[in-house]
Write a protein that holds these residues in place. Structure first.
Motif, PDB file in Angstrom:
ATOM      1  N   THR A 161      38.116  -7.214  -8.035  1.00 38.37           N
ATOM      2  CA  THR A 161      38.337  -8.360  -7.152  1.00 38.37           C
ATOM      3  C   THR A 161      37.299  -9.442  -7.400  1.00 38.37           C
ATOM      4  OG1 THR A 161      39.300  -6.956  -5.440  1.00 38.37           O
ATOM      5  CG2 THR A 161      38.502  -9.103  -4.740  1.00 38.37           C
ATOM      6  N   LEU A 162      36.035  -9.032  -7.532  1.00 37.77           N
ATOM      7  CA  LEU A 162      34.975  -9.997  -7.792  1.00 37.77           C
ATOM      8  C   LEU A 162      35.156 -10.674  -9.146  1.00 37.77           C
ATOM      9  CD1 LEU A 162      31.860  -8.042  -6.467  1.00 37.77           C
ATOM     10  CD2 LEU A 162      32.939 -10.051  -5.443  1.00 37.77           C
ATOM     11  N   SER A 163      35.646  -9.910 -10.123  1.00 37.06           N
ATOM     12  CA  SER A 163      35.887 -10.484 -11.445  1.00 37.06           C
ATOM     13  C   SER A 163      36.962 -11.552 -11.382  1.00 37.06           C
ATOM     14  CB  SER A 163      36.302  -9.380 -12.424  1.00 37.06           C
ATOM     15  OG  SER A 163      35.264  -8.460 -12.619  1.00 37.06           O
ATOM     16  N   ALA A 164      38.023 -11.264 -10.622  1.00 36.20           N
ATOM     17  CA  ALA A 164      39.096 -12.252 -10.470  1.00 36.20           C
ATOM     18  C   ALA A 164      38.586 -13.487  -9.740  1.00 36.20           C
ATOM     19  CB  ALA A 164      40.267 -11.631  -9.714  1.00 36.20           C
ATOM     20  N   ALA A 165      37.751 -13.271  -8.701  1.00 37.34           N
ATOM     21  CA  ALA A 165      37.186 -14.394  -7.957  1.00 37.34           C
ATOM     22  C   ALA A 165      36.262 -15.218  -8.834  1.00 37.34           C
ATOM     23  CB  ALA A 165      36.433 -13.884  -6.727  1.00 37.34           C
ATOM     24  N   ASP A 166      35.482 -14.544  -9.672  1.00 36.28           N
ATOM     25  CA  ASP A 166      34.604 -15.257 -10.594  1.00 36.28           C
ATOM     26  C   ASP A 166      35.412 -16.148 -11.526  1.00 36.28           C
ATOM     27  OD1 ASP A 166      32.326 -14.200  -9.560  1.00 36.28           O
ATOM     28  OD2 ASP A 166      32.092 -12.633 -11.077  1.00 36.28           O
ATOM     29  N   GLY A 167      36.579 -15.637 -11.943  1.00 34.47           N
ATOM     30  CA  GLY A 167      37.436 -16.429 -12.817  1.00 34.47           C
ATOM     31  C   GLY A 167      37.874 -17.713 -12.147  1.00 34.47           C
ATOM     32  N   GLU A 223      35.145 -23.036 -17.179  1.00 36.80           N
ATOM     33  CA  GLU A 223      33.936 -22.688 -17.923  1.00 36.80           C
ATOM     34  C   GLU A 223      34.294 -21.897 -19.177  1.00 36.80           C
ATOM     35  OE1 GLU A 223      29.643 -20.442 -17.422  1.00 36.80           O
ATOM     36  OE2 GLU A 223      30.789 -21.041 -15.640  1.00 36.80           O
ATOM     37  N   VAL A 224      33.890 -22.434 -20.287  1.00 37.84           N
ATOM     38  CA  VAL A 224      34.239 -21.864 -21.591  1.00 37.84           C
ATOM     39  C   VAL A 224      32.973 -21.734 -22.419  1.00 37.84           C
ATOM     40  CG1 VAL A 224      35.492 -22.290 -23.750  1.00 37.84           C
ATOM     41  CG2 VAL A 224      36.579 -22.809 -21.560  1.00 37.84           C
ATOM     42  N   PHE A 225      32.900 -20.670 -23.181  1.00 40.92           N
ATOM     43  CA  PHE A 225      31.785 -20.482 -24.109  1.00 40.92           C
ATOM     44  C   PHE A 225      32.351 -20.488 -25.518  1.00 40.92           C
ATOM     45  CE2 PHE A 225      28.881 -17.948 -26.660  1.00 40.92           C
ATOM     46  CZ  PHE A 225      27.654 -18.471 -26.301  1.00 40.92           C
ATOM     47  N   ASN A 226      31.850 -21.384 -26.322  1.00 43.72           N
ATOM     48  CA  ASN A 226      32.344 -21.530 -27.690  1.00 43.72           C
ATOM     49  C   ASN A 226      31.244 -21.278 -28.705  1.00 43.72           C
ATOM     50  OD1 ASN A 226      35.143 -22.201 -27.784  1.00 43.72           O
ATOM     51  ND2 ASN A 226      34.653 -24.160 -26.800  1.00 43.72           N
ATOM     52  N   SER A 227      31.599 -20.608 -29.759  1.00 46.33           N
ATOM     53  CA  SER A 227      30.759 -20.530 -30.944  1.00 46.33           C
ATOM     54  C   SER A 227      31.713 -20.605 -32.134  1.00 46.33           C
ATOM     55  CB  SER A 227      29.960 -19.220 -30.967  1.00 46.33           C
ATOM     56  OG  SER A 227      30.765 -18.158 -31.437  1.00 46.33           O
ATOM     57  N   ILE A 286      35.121 -17.641 -25.363  1.00 46.56           N
ATOM     58  CA  ILE A 286      35.233 -16.875 -24.126  1.00 46.56           C
ATOM     59  C   ILE A 286      35.580 -17.831 -22.990  1.00 46.56           C
ATOM     60  CG2 ILE A 286      34.077 -15.296 -22.530  1.00 46.56           C
ATOM     61  CD1 ILE A 286      32.066 -14.683 -24.788  1.00 46.56           C
ATOM     62  N   ASP A 287      36.710 -17.605 -22.337  1.00 42.54           N
ATOM     63  CA  ASP A 287      37.150 -18.424 -21.210  1.00 42.54           C
ATOM     64  C   ASP A 287      37.054 -17.571 -19.951  1.00 42.54           C
ATOM     65  OD1 ASP A 287      38.571 -19.830 -19.244  1.00 42.54           O
ATOM     66  OD2 ASP A 287      39.822 -20.822 -20.744  1.00 42.54           O
ATOM     67  N   LEU A 288      36.096 -17.897 -19.084  1.00 36.91           N
ATOM     68  CA  LEU A 288      35.868 -17.083 -17.892  1.00 36.91           C
ATOM     69  C   LEU A 288      36.988 -17.225 -16.870  1.00 36.91           C
ATOM     70  CD1 LEU A 288      32.030 -17.569 -17.317  1.00 36.91           C
ATOM     71  CD2 LEU A 288      33.214 -15.658 -18.410  1.00 36.91           C
ATOM     72  N   ALA A 347      31.141 -10.653 -20.325  1.00 38.26           N
ATOM     73  CA  ALA A 347      30.756 -11.784 -19.474  1.00 38.26           C
ATOM     74  C   ALA A 347      29.311 -11.655 -19.003  1.00 38.26           C
ATOM     75  CB  ALA A 347      31.696 -11.884 -18.277  1.00 38.26           C
ATOM     76  N   LEU A 348      28.887 -10.411 -18.707  1.00 34.33           N
ATOM     77  CA  LEU A 348      27.503 -10.179 -18.302  1.00 34.33           C
ATOM     78  C   LEU A 348      26.546 -10.511 -19.444  1.00 34.33           C
ATOM     79  CD1 LEU A 348      25.389  -9.059 -16.314  1.00 34.33           C
ATOM     80  CD2 LEU A 348      25.883  -6.776 -17.222  1.00 34.33           C
ATOM     81  N   LEU A 349      26.879 -10.078 -20.648  1.00 41.24           N
ATOM     82  CA  LEU A 349      26.045 -10.392 -21.807  1.00 41.24           C
ATOM     83  C   LEU A 349      26.047 -11.893 -22.079  1.00 41.24           C
ATOM     84  CD1 LEU A 349      27.102  -7.481 -24.200  1.00 41.24           C
ATOM     85  CD2 LEU A 349      24.966  -7.671 -22.910  1.00 41.24           C
ATOM     86  N   LYS A 350      27.220 -12.529 -21.880  1.00 43.09           N
ATOM     87  CA  LYS A 350      27.319 -13.973 -22.105  1.00 43.09           C
ATOM     88  C   LYS A 350      26.445 -14.754 -21.138  1.00 43.09           C
ATOM     89  CE  LYS A 350      28.977 -16.727 -19.996  1.00 43.09           C
ATOM     90  NZ  LYS A 350      28.751 -18.032 -19.387  1.00 43.09           N
ATOM     91  N   ALA A 351      26.406 -14.274 -19.873  1.00 41.54           N
ATOM     92  CA  ALA A 351      25.606 -14.958 -18.857  1.00 41.54           C
ATOM     93  C   ALA A 351      24.122 -14.957 -19.221  1.00 41.54           C
ATOM     94  CB  ALA A 351      25.820 -14.304 -17.497  1.00 41.54           C
ATOM     95  N   GLU A 352      23.712 -13.970 -20.013  1.00 46.58           N
ATOM     96  CA  GLU A 352      22.315 -13.866 -20.435  1.00 46.58           C
ATOM     97  C   GLU A 352      22.195 -14.031 -21.950  1.00 46.58           C
ATOM     98  OE1 GLU A 352      19.941 -13.664 -18.265  1.00 46.58           O
ATOM     99  OE2 GLU A 352      21.264 -13.368 -16.534  1.00 46.58           O
ATOM    100  N   ALA A 353      23.102 -14.798 -22.537  1.00 46.09           N
ATOM    101  CA  ALA A 353      23.142 -14.955 -23.997  1.00 46.09           C
ATOM    102  C   ALA A 353      21.764 -15.319 -24.548  1.00 46.09           C
ATOM    103  CB  ALA A 353      24.174 -16.012 -24.385  1.00 46.09           C
ATOM    104  N   GLY A 354      21.342 -14.549 -25.573  1.00 44.95           N
ATOM    105  CA  GLY A 354      20.042 -14.780 -26.180  1.00 44.95           C
ATOM    106  C   GLY A 354      18.919 -14.022 -25.505  1.00 44.95           C
ATOM    107  N   GLN A 355      19.234 -13.328 -24.394  1.00 44.55           N
ATOM    108  CA  GLN A 355      18.226 -12.538 -23.694  1.00 44.55           C
ATOM    109  C   GLN A 355      18.703 -11.088 -23.595  1.00 44.55           C
ATOM    110  OE1 GLN A 355      16.500 -14.370 -20.115  1.00 44.55           O
ATOM    111  NE2 GLN A 355      17.778 -16.159 -20.511  1.00 44.55           N
ATOM    112  N   VAL A 356      17.745 -10.180 -23.527  1.00 41.18           N
ATOM    113  CA  VAL A 356      18.088  -8.768 -23.444  1.00 41.18           C
ATOM    114  C   VAL A 356      18.594  -8.425 -22.052  1.00 41.18           C
ATOM    115  CG1 VAL A 356      17.201  -6.415 -23.598  1.00 41.18           C
ATOM    116  CG2 VAL A 356      16.379  -8.159 -25.189  1.00 41.18           C
TER     117      VAL A 356
END
Length: 243
Positions: free
Chosen positions: A120-126, A132-136, A141-143, A166-175
């Motif tokens: 439910t939270l994932s759907a709400a986050d969407g 919000e889109v992440f491109n490389s 990645i389209d949230l 999505a969790l890794l994307k939110a912290e992209a470049g960080q462990v």
């Protein structure tokens, strides 16, 4: 009322679980074999599937493997206490979590609620992150639509797999530590022994065609966790992306 599909060939156990979950506000349908499970999951699209591994006609693992490309809601595997291999294989095939038999009703209820809450939270986050889109150069990645495109090809991810990405994307470049991932995906603290996160990472890498020996997208930081590494990646909006 959330709809659950219980796939269990032990009629007495299935009846006990069904009655217990009914009392806690769930609509529970029961089937007792693999082929019926396959058709029911794809036909009725329940909010969550409780899937036993040992089934007549088609194993629960095979059911999971076949439905995962077409069904993204949570799958909770029911496994025997000593079936570590089956537990890990279930996660490899796209199950979101597992619970061992003999089943403890309160633990089962807790796991079901945690999985449904996360979905439910994932759907709400969407919805909240609409646009919000992440491109490389490699990955898109389209949230909001919870979609992933790799080199122009759509990648089919389960709810748990997308949430992990999505969790890794939110912290992209960080462990991102294993503790954080376990708490986020499974809803409890990391005990230092749970290897399910490593299996999830392995499956996600495979779907992203990321070489496990020399990963370029999801890198392992020994003793710490994982990080998403996408050179040239930039968050953007759907509007600027289209323009």
């Amino acid at each position: 009322m959330a709809s659950l599909l219980l796939v269990e060939d032990d009629a007495e156990l299935a009846s006990l679980i069904q009655d217990y979950l009914h009392k806690h506000g769930f609509d529970v349908q029961v089937v007792g074999d693999g082929p019926s499970a396959l058709s029911c999951i794809l036909g009725t699209r329940p909010d969550l599937v409780l899937l036993d591994i040992m089934l007549p006609g088609l194993s629960g693992l095979e059911v999971c493997r076949q439905v995962r490309p077409h069904y993204s809601a949570p799958i909770l595997m029911l496994t025997a206490l000593d079936d570590d291999v089956d537990q890990m294989l279930g996660l490899e095939l796209g199950a979101d979590d597992y619970i061992v038999k003999p089943i403890k009703p309160r633990l089962l209820l807790s796991r079901i609620r945690a999985l449904l809450r996360r979905a439910t939270l994932s759907a709400a986050d969407g919805v909240n992150q609409a646009g919000e889109v992440f491109n490389s150069p490699l990955l898109h990645i389209d949230l909001s639509s919870r979609s992933v495109v790799l080199k122009g090809q759509k990648v089919h991810l389960s709810t748990a797999e997308f949430d992990l990405l999505a969790l890794l994307k939110a912290e992209a470049g960080q462990v991102v530590t294993r503790e954080t991932i376990v708490q986020h995906l499974r809803g409890f603290d990391y005990d230092g022994l749970d290897r399910s996160i490593d299996r999830r990472i392995s499956r996600l890498r495979r779907k992203l065609k990321d070489d496990p020996l020399e990963p370029q997208i999801i890198k392992t930081v020994r003793g710490k966790g994982y990080l998403l590494c996408l050179p040239g990646g930039n968050p953007t909006s759907a509007l600027s992306d289209e323009s």
